[in-house]
Design a protein around this motif. Structure first.
Motif, mmCIF file in Angstrom:
data_model
loop_
_atom_site.group_PDB
_atom_site.id
_atom_site.type_symbol
_atom_site.label_atom_id
_atom_site.label_comp_id
_atom_site.label_asym_id
_atom_site.label_seq_id
_atom_site.Cartn_x
_atom_site.Cartn_y
_atom_site.Cartn_z
ATOM 1 N N ARG A 1 -4.041 -5.404 -18.476
ATOM 2 C CA ARG A 1 -4.151 -4.010 -18.901
ATOM 3 C C ARG A 1 -5.052 -3.091 -18.230
ATOM 4 O O ARG A 1 -4.884 -1.865 -17.742
ATOM 5 C CB ARG A 1 -3.983 -3.724 -20.452
ATOM 6 N N ASN A 2 -6.366 -3.579 -18.103
ATOM 7 C CA ASN A 2 -7.382 -2.934 -17.635
ATOM 8 C C ASN A 2 -7.333 -2.844 -16.066
ATOM 9 O O ASN A 2 -7.688 -2.043 -15.440
ATOM 10 C CB ASN A 2 -8.640 -3.770 -17.970
ATOM 11 N N SER A 3 -6.769 -3.855 -15.455
ATOM 12 C CA SER A 3 -6.465 -3.808 -13.763
ATOM 13 C C SER A 3 -5.270 -2.873 -13.715
ATOM 14 O O SER A 3 -5.390 -2.168 -12.618
ATOM 15 C CB SER A 3 -5.850 -5.305 -13.368
ATOM 16 N N LEU B 1 -5.081 0.244 -30.542
ATOM 17 C CA LEU B 1 -5.776 1.141 -31.410
ATOM 18 C C LEU B 1 -6.908 2.063 -30.790
ATOM 19 O O LEU B 1 -6.838 3.173 -30.880
ATOM 20 C CB LEU B 1 -6.380 0.683 -32.618
ATOM 21 N N THR B 2 -7.427 1.535 -29.742
ATOM 22 C CA THR B 2 -8.954 2.051 -29.228
ATOM 23 C C THR B 2 -8.066 3.005 -28.247
ATOM 24 O O THR B 2 -8.501 4.240 -28.035
ATOM 25 C CB THR B 2 -9.748 1.434 -28.593
ATOM 26 N N ARG B 3 -6.926 2.728 -27.376
ATOM 27 C CA ARG B 3 -6.547 3.588 -26.375
ATOM 28 C C ARG B 3 -5.740 4.765 -26.946
ATOM 29 O O ARG B 3 -5.744 5.742 -26.730
ATOM 30 C CB ARG B 3 -5.297 2.827 -25.405
ATOM 31 N N LEU B 4 -5.244 4.476 -28.311
ATOM 32 C CA LEU B 4 -4.545 5.488 -29.186
ATOM 33 C C LEU B 4 -5.507 6.856 -29.370
ATOM 34 O O LEU B 4 -4.850 7.695 -28.840
ATOM 35 C CB LEU B 4 -4.257 5.048 -30.621
ATOM 36 N N VAL B 5 -6.650 6.361 -29.730
ATOM 37 C CA VAL B 5 -7.700 7.586 -29.919
ATOM 38 C C VAL B 5 -8.569 7.988 -28.865
ATOM 39 O O VAL B 5 -9.124 8.951 -28.762
ATOM 40 C CB VAL B 5 -8.525 7.406 -31.509
ATOM 41 N N ASP B 6 -8.932 6.899 -28.296
ATOM 42 C CA ASP B 6 -9.913 7.051 -27.122
ATOM 43 C C ASP B 6 -9.482 7.711 -25.864
ATOM 44 O O ASP B 6 -9.811 8.559 -25.161
ATOM 45 C CB ASP B 6 -10.659 5.648 -26.894
ATOM 46 N N LYS B 7 -8.211 7.170 -25.465
ATOM 47 C CA LYS B 7 -7.496 7.423 -24.135
ATOM 48 C C LYS B 7 -6.714 8.567 -24.439
ATOM 49 O O LYS B 7 -6.651 9.739 -23.682
ATOM 50 C CB LYS B 7 -6.899 6.327 -23.704
ATOM 51 N N PRO C 1 0.772 -1.208 -0.036
ATOM 52 C CA PRO C 1 0.127 0.111 0.117
ATOM 53 C C PRO C 1 0.813 1.361 -0.104
ATOM 54 O O PRO C 1 0.475 2.538 -0.377
ATOM 55 C CB PRO C 1 -0.733 0.010 1.207
ATOM 56 N N GLU C 2 2.149 1.121 0.304
ATOM 57 C CA GLU C 2 2.939 2.504 0.282
ATOM 58 C C GLU C 2 3.542 2.690 -1.123
ATOM 59 O O GLU C 2 3.874 3.898 -1.197
ATOM 60 C CB GLU C 2 4.134 2.068 1.225
ATOM 61 N N VAL C 3 3.312 1.921 -2.073
ATOM 62 C CA VAL C 3 3.521 2.413 -3.582
ATOM 63 C C VAL C 3 2.473 3.402 -4.062
ATOM 64 O O VAL C 3 1.287 2.909 -4.003
ATOM 65 C CB VAL C 3 3.919 1.020 -4.099
ATOM 66 N N LYS C 4 3.207 4.169 -4.606
ATOM 67 C CA LYS C 4 2.223 5.222 -5.247
ATOM 68 C C LYS C 4 2.455 5.348 -6.611
ATOM 69 O O LYS C 4 1.864 5.799 -7.382
ATOM 70 C CB LYS C 4 2.158 6.817 -4.507
ATOM 71 N N VAL C 5 3.632 5.025 -7.080
ATOM 72 C CA VAL C 5 4.134 4.948 -8.730
ATOM 73 C C VAL C 5 4.874 3.593 -9.058
ATOM 74 O O VAL C 5 5.731 3.218 -8.225
ATOM 75 C CB VAL C 5 4.996 6.141 -8.831
ATOM 76 N N VAL C 6 4.341 3.114 -9.856
ATOM 77 C CA VAL C 6 5.116 1.897 -10.476
ATOM 78 C C VAL C 6 5.501 2.480 -11.779
ATOM 79 O O VAL C 6 4.977 2.727 -12.740
ATOM 80 C CB VAL C 6 4.278 0.776 -10.756
ATOM 81 N N LEU C 7 6.809 2.187 -11.825
ATOM 82 C CA LEU C 7 7.661 2.745 -13.238
ATOM 83 C C LEU C 7 7.908 1.360 -13.877
ATOM 84 O O LEU C 7 8.338 0.222 -13.238
ATOM 85 C CB LEU C 7 9.318 2.841 -12.795
ATOM 86 N N VAL C 8 7.232 1.212 -15.149
ATOM 87 C CA VAL C 8 7.421 0.020 -15.936
ATOM 88 C C VAL C 8 8.320 0.091 -16.958
ATOM 89 O O VAL C 8 8.194 1.149 -17.637
ATOM 90 C CB VAL C 8 6.154 -0.280 -16.651
ATOM 91 N N ALA D 1 2.477 0.159 -22.687
ATOM 92 C CA ALA D 1 2.945 1.644 -22.236
ATOM 93 C C ALA D 1 1.423 2.364 -22.282
ATOM 94 O O ALA D 1 1.231 3.338 -21.448
ATOM 95 C CB ALA D 1 3.968 2.209 -23.235
ATOM 96 N N LEU D 2 0.555 2.053 -23.474
ATOM 97 C CA LEU D 2 -0.756 2.872 -23.548
ATOM 98 C C LEU D 2 -1.591 2.743 -22.304
ATOM 99 O O LEU D 2 -2.252 3.497 -21.822
ATOM 100 C CB LEU D 2 -1.327 2.414 -24.703
ATOM 101 N N ALA D 3 -1.358 1.375 -21.505
ATOM 102 C CA ALA D 3 -2.111 1.193 -20.562
ATOM 103 C C ALA D 3 -1.611 2.244 -19.368
ATOM 104 O O ALA D 3 -2.452 2.223 -18.322
ATOM 105 C CB ALA D 3 -2.332 -0.145 -20.111
ATOM 106 N N CYS D 4 -0.598 2.707 -19.409
ATOM 107 C CA CYS D 4 0.119 3.268 -18.136
ATOM 108 C C CYS D 4 -0.462 4.699 -18.136
ATOM 109 O O CYS D 4 -1.025 4.933 -19.150
ATOM 110 C CB CYS D 4 1.599 3.305 -18.272
ATOM 111 N N GLU D 5 -0.474 5.369 -17.149
ATOM 112 C CA GLU D 5 -0.924 6.842 -17.163
ATOM 113 C C GLU D 5 -0.001 7.803 -17.675
ATOM 114 O O GLU D 5 -0.382 8.707 -18.246
ATOM 115 C CB GLU D 5 -0.897 7.092 -15.615
ATOM 116 N N LYS D 6 1.161 7.552 -17.730
ATOM 117 C CA LYS D 6 2.243 8.424 -18.316
ATOM 118 C C LYS D 6 3.097 7.822 -19.354
ATOM 119 O O LYS D 6 3.562 6.553 -18.751
ATOM 120 C CB LYS D 6 2.988 9.261 -17.060
ATOM 121 N N ILE D 7 3.402 8.223 -20.087
ATOM 122 C CA ILE D 7 4.714 7.446 -21.195
ATOM 123 C C ILE D 7 5.772 8.374 -21.219
ATOM 124 O O ILE D 7 5.566 9.605 -21.819
ATOM 125 C CB ILE D 7 3.928 7.266 -22.394
ATOM 126 N N LEU D 8 7.016 7.848 -20.817
ATOM 127 C CA LEU D 8 8.179 8.838 -21.057
ATOM 128 C C LEU D 8 8.917 7.917 -21.796
ATOM 129 O O LEU D 8 9.355 6.785 -21.749
ATOM 130 C CB LEU D 8 8.675 8.879 -19.824
#
Ligand SMILES: [Fe+2]
Ligand SMILES: [Fe+2]
Lengths: 477, 558
Positions: free
Chosen positions: B119-121, B182-188, B76-83, B149-156
């Motif tokens: 990815r949804n989880s 493809l869906t995440r590209l245009v929808d997310k 629960p202490e984890v707030k960011v996960v770097l993939v 990467a697209l499933a992540c909140e941020k992509i660096l």
């Protein structure tokens, strides 16, 4: 068990007294059946004592028990031919496997449809014939009419038994619906065409029992092969009763022919009508009509339904034992299929090798055609013996068809294609015209209730029922 | 050539533990977890292909799914996960092409479905659990790699002249990205569709600044500053995320006892039994309700941990569903049954919801877990009949099973009435992928009904349940056996393909969400493109990949 649903009131060999499910279903259905009988059964004779045969068991003596009974008190029973131990399925994809004692879920809908379609014809014919009693040619014939009617009622019971016992809630709903449809009613017609045709006079009745009940015979023979054993056993027992119906038809027409021959001989011009009989060409027209509408009952010549029913081992061929190949995967049936233009003119023929499974309706129809010819030959012999040149014949099976490859096209009685216009012009030469119908009806305006007496247009039967004389009072008014 | 069905090989198991990871390195540094992909090419799930260039197969994704779950429950202490990647110059090359080429169609579909669910989880962890996934792309990210990467909140993205993001599926393989890309590209990410069109046909992908300009990534960062910037971004995000109170819960295995008798394969878990009857093309999942009458609440509920009934039952159900999907392809019909006391189920539901309402993160996580498992049930391509008989406990969270089923049969017995009941769980906490509750979806045309049902707190017998439209059929004792038998036999006789399509069409009425779009389009295109000769034919692009000859395509469009 209630006072109505018990093995005394409902003779059976299905162990009704310990079958709670069936008892419950019948408790709801039986009173509705009686209501239907009173409303749609023979009109005007419900209080009469009729000398009827009642099946009280399946053994030789039991299925032909005779006594006087009021029709609403008739003991409609439930009988299946005794089971054949270890019966194996005789055709189709399940050939050689043990016959099914319960409905396979996979075929639930197909089987229900087969049973409902067969079941629907039974009350339909009672409805079609309900007014005939009022113009009966004799008490003997009146009694035969009622015998046919109560047995069609029992055939309905037989199909309802299957629906109640094997199809659960759906089955009960279908059983109700069998009592709700009405022959000839445009809003809730019976399922098959011929069972919505009116059967208004006794010549039609005899033709119906000869030709249309014979369709019933072949449908029952095909179902008697079914992999679903309860259906096979039910229909086998029904066949014993159906045989009597066809006897009524065959002998009925024969007595008309015989009387006509007698009347022709009395007349210098061999003019039966002049003598108050039914002339031979009119009889031929009735043959043409009832034969052709009965042919339609077999379904399309090329039919994927028929193939599916055969493949699934649900509906076989009549007397499947007589064939050698019971799977019928490779065979074909050569047919000449008419090609028609937009105006329904036949412009040519194409040869088609129809996969035999798809041609099963036609295979069954072939048997029917042969069988229909046999009785017709007996009628012709009566004419021959009387020294009359005229001979009856079955029209081509293309003639006057509503469905299948010939449906909606126009052929003469020899099977030659013709235009709609030409056909319409010739129609009254082949099928009963309004004038013919009116003439036949004019002969049958009043009933003959005097024991032993016959209407003028029909000869007496050779013998009575169950050793009783022809003069016996078969119906006590 | 397709390999034999996976079910004829060793069964696939879905339990994993970081100590046994072959393909991922999971490390923790205060609020930041680092999930580094390091695929071991010698350890494919099935023999026959090598997992080169951080390409993945189901085995890699099972570990990823496990990691995502564990971070949620255990840390629960984890707030960011770097993939990120532990291999040089490559982040991830996507799903392994040779693995796809040698898999059965059914396996491919289930593989893609599973990766999508993971990815949804991961996205849900970002939006619901305060664990923000950041993709740190320190190398080439193609196909499924970029989809992750697209499933992540941020992509660096490292700007090093090499690292690119790409969707080479269409130009190289004649298929499509299979994990919602493809869906995440245009929808997310709301990439302009013409740019997305260009991107999706460019095999080598897009690098550096342009990737950022097109919004394919959030930031393109010079290689020299990449690690430092990634850390800085992570710390900033962590600082903006509230702390959670209370210790984590170490997940215990839920391995069932497996046995075979009379040709039936049984997996007995504590609260769930999966019975597969291969000869009947049938499976049965029985879920047992809570057995103890003691009502856990507050701290005692929290302390129950792995043994908390609702958590364990749904983890077991989850495992059983995956087993069913991957190892029992021909079990086309699943009978869902329950056993227990409906009131105890409702009490357990209420206790969990109360604890969640008090702000407890673990209760919140457990409820989300139940929600995900039920979605997994919705998305399983099997016919499902709920069978409600004596002694069953279809209430609250377990009544969702009946609502998820394609139809339900409830025994109507006056002497010993079978009862169902609703709980708070039926009115919002367990939405489907369309964002609606199962009751709302069921009564889409009559929205007043789900609202009225909130007020229905008493248990209902069969007649009432039928009248309220909550069950399909209510045969009585006399009809029961025949009705149910016939329904089962009839169902298993129908085409599995047609049923899959039919059920998917009927199950997800109502609004579209990104999730529903992803799954619907996935099954639609996969069941078509992945079957087409242009992909899998003798000269198809997927078949010819890596061979000297060029694929031959059939140029006709539909
Ligand atoms: Fe009959
Ligand atoms: Fe008959």
């Amino acid at each position: 068990m209630t006072s109505v649903i018990n093995s005394d009131k409902i003779p059976n060999n299905v162990d009704l007294s310990s079958d709670k499910k069936l008892q419950r279903a019948l408790e709801a259905w039986q009173p509705r059946f009686i209501d239907w009988w009173k409303e749609m059964g023979p009109e005007g004779f419900q209080e009469d004592q009729v000398y009827l045969r009642t099946a009280i068991s399946v053994d030789h003596d039991g299925w032909a028990h005779f006594d006087y009974v009021k029709m609403p008190d008739y003991r409609w029973g439930i009988f299946l031919t005794e089971p054949e131990p270890n019966r194996k399925i005789g055709f189709g994809d399940f050939y050689g496997e043990p016959a099914w004692q319960t409905v396979p879920g996979e075929f639930r809908n197909s089987l229900r449809r087969l049973i409902v379609t067969q079941g629907d014809t039974e009350p339909a014919s009672v409805e079609q014939q309900r007014l005939l009693g009022q113009t009966c040619p004799s008490l003997y014939d009146l009694r035969n009419l009622f015998q046919v009617n109560v047995e069609e009622g029992r055939h309905l019971w037989a199909m309802v038994y299957l629906l109640h016992s094997y199809f659960g809630r759906d089955g009960r709903e279908e059983a109700e619906a069998l009592l709700e449809r009405r022959s000839g009613n445009p809003d809730k017609p019976r399922i098959l065409g011929a069972f919505n045709e009116p059967c208004q006079n006794w010549l039609s009745f005899f033709m119906f029992t000869y030709f249309t009940d014979r369709d019933g015979k072949y449908q029952l023979l095909a179902l008697a092969e079914s992999g679903f054993d309860p259906l096979a056993r039910t229909t086998r027992f029904m066949l014993t009763e159906e045989a009597h119906h066809m006897f009524v038809g065959e002998t009925g027409v024969m007595r008309v022919v015989q009387r006509t021959a007698e009347l022709m001989k009395k007349n210098r011009h061999e003019d039966a009508r002049a003598e108050g009989g039914i002339d031979l060409p009119t009889i031929q027209k009735y043959i043409n009509f009832w034969y052709s509408v009965s042919l339609d009952l077999f379904g399309g010549e090329i039919s994927s339904n028929a193939a599916n029913f055969f493949a699934a081992s649900l509906k076989g061929r009549a007397k499947e034992d007589g064939y050698t190949d019971h799977r019928v995967i490779d065979g074909s049936y050569a047919m000449d299929v008419p090609v028609a233009d937009k105006e329904s003119n036949v412009t040519g023929w194409k040869k088609e090798d129809v996969p035999l499974r798809n041609a099963m309706n036609e295979v069954l129809r072939d048997e029917y055609v042969r069988d229909s010819q046999r009785g017709l030959e007996k009628w012709n012999r009566v004419l021959e013996e009387a020294g009359i040149q005229y001979q009856f014949r079955l029209p081509s099976r293309r003639f006057h068809r509503q469905n299948g490859i010939y449906g909606g096209l126009y052929f003469d009685v020899d099977g030659n294609p013709m235009s709609k216009e030409d056909w319409e012009k010739s129609r009254d030469g082949w099928l009963p015209s309004a004038a013919d119908e009116a003439y036949v009806a004019s002969l049958m305006t009043a009933p003959v209730y005097e024991a032993g007496k016959m209407a003028h247009w029909i000869a007496p039967p050779k013998q009575g029922i169950k050793g009783r004389p022809v003069e016996f009072e078969y119906v006590r008014r | 050539m397709e390999h034999a069905a996976p079910s004829s090989q060793e069964p696939i198991r879905f339990e994993a533990h970081p100590s046994g990871y072959k393909h991922w390195v999971l490390t923790f540094d205060g609020p930041i977890a680092r999930l580094a992909m390091d695929v071991n090419q010698e350890h494919p799930l099935r023999p026959g292909y090598e997992l080169k260039l951080n390409s993945y197969d189901l085995g890699v994704d099972i570990e990823l799914a496990d990691a995502v779950e564990r971070i949620r429950f255990e840390h629960p202490e984890v707030k960011v996960v770097l993939v990120t990647s532990a291999q040089p110059r490559i982040f991830c090359a996507g799903a392994n092409i040779y693995m796809l080429g040698s898999s059965t169609h059914a396996f491919k579909v289930n593989f893609c479905k599973f990766t999508n669910e993971t990815r949804n989880s991961l996205e849900e962890a970002c939006s619901e659990s305060g664990q923000h996934y950041v993709a740190a792309l320190n190398g080439v990210s193609s196909g499924g790699g970029y989809e992750l990467a697209l499933a992540c909140e941020k992509i660096l993205l490292a700007d090093d002249g090499n690292s690119a993001v790409s969707f080479p599926e269409t130009p190289l393989l004649a298929v499509l990205p299979g994990t919602g890309g493809l869906t995440r590209l245009v929808d997310k990410r709301k990439v302009r569709r013409d740019l997305a069109d260009v991107f999706s046909t460019l095999a080598e992908g897009i690098r550096g600044r342009r990737a950022q300009e097109w919004n394919l990534v959030d930031e393109s960062i010079a290689k020299s500053k990449f690690d430092a910037t990634v850390k800085e971004r992570a710390l900033t995000m962590a600082a903006a995320t509230p702390d959670k109170v209370g210790a984590g819960l170490t997940l215990a295995p839920v391995t069932p006892k497996r046995s075979t008798e009379k040709g039936w394969l049984k997996s007995e878990y504590t609260h769930v039994t999966l019975t597969v009857k291969p000869n009947d093309r049938l499976a049965e999942i029985e879920v047992r309700g809570p057995s103890s009458a003691e009502s856990l609440a507050g701290e005692s509920l929290r302390a129950a941990g792995n043994d908390l009934w609702i958590f364990r039952a749904f983890r077991e159900l989850n495992d059983a569903l995956l087993d069913l999907r991957f190892n029992h392809e021909t079990a086309g019909l699943v009978l869902l049954t329950t056993k227990g006391d409906p009131e105890k189920v409702r009490a357990a539901d209420k206790a969990l919801l109360d604890l969640e309402a008090s702000g407890d993160w673990l209760a919140h996580e457990i409820r989300l877990y139940v929600k995900r498992t039920l979605k997994r049930l919705d998305l399983s391509a099997r016919s499902m009949f709920a069978i409600l008989t004596k002694g069953s406990c279809f209430a609250g969270s377990l009544f969702e099973l009946a609502l998820a089923a394609d139809r339900s049969y409830m025994l109507d017995d006056e002497d010993e009435p079978v009862q169902i009941g609703l709980s708070g769980m039926n009115h919002g906490p367990l939405p489907m992928s369309n964002g609606l509750t199962r009751l709302q979806t069921r009564f889409l045309g009559r929205p007043a009904i789900p609202t009225e049902l909130v007020g229905v707190t008493e248990l209902m017998d069969a007649a009432t349940a039928k009248e309220r439209g909550l069950v399909t059929f209510t045969p009585d004792a006399m009809d029961w056996d025949d009705e149910v038998r016939l329904a089962i036999e009839e169902r298993v006789s129908l085409s599995p393909d047609a049923l899959t399509g039919m059920e998917a069409n009927l199950r997800f009425a109502g609004p579209e969400t990104m999730e529903t779009k992803i799954f619907a389009r996935l099954s639609a295109w996969q069941n078509w493109i992945f079957q087409r000769p242009n992909a899998v034919g003798e000269k198809g692009a997927l078949t010819m990949y890596g061979r000297p000859e060029r694929p031959e395509l059939d140029w006709r469009r539909t």
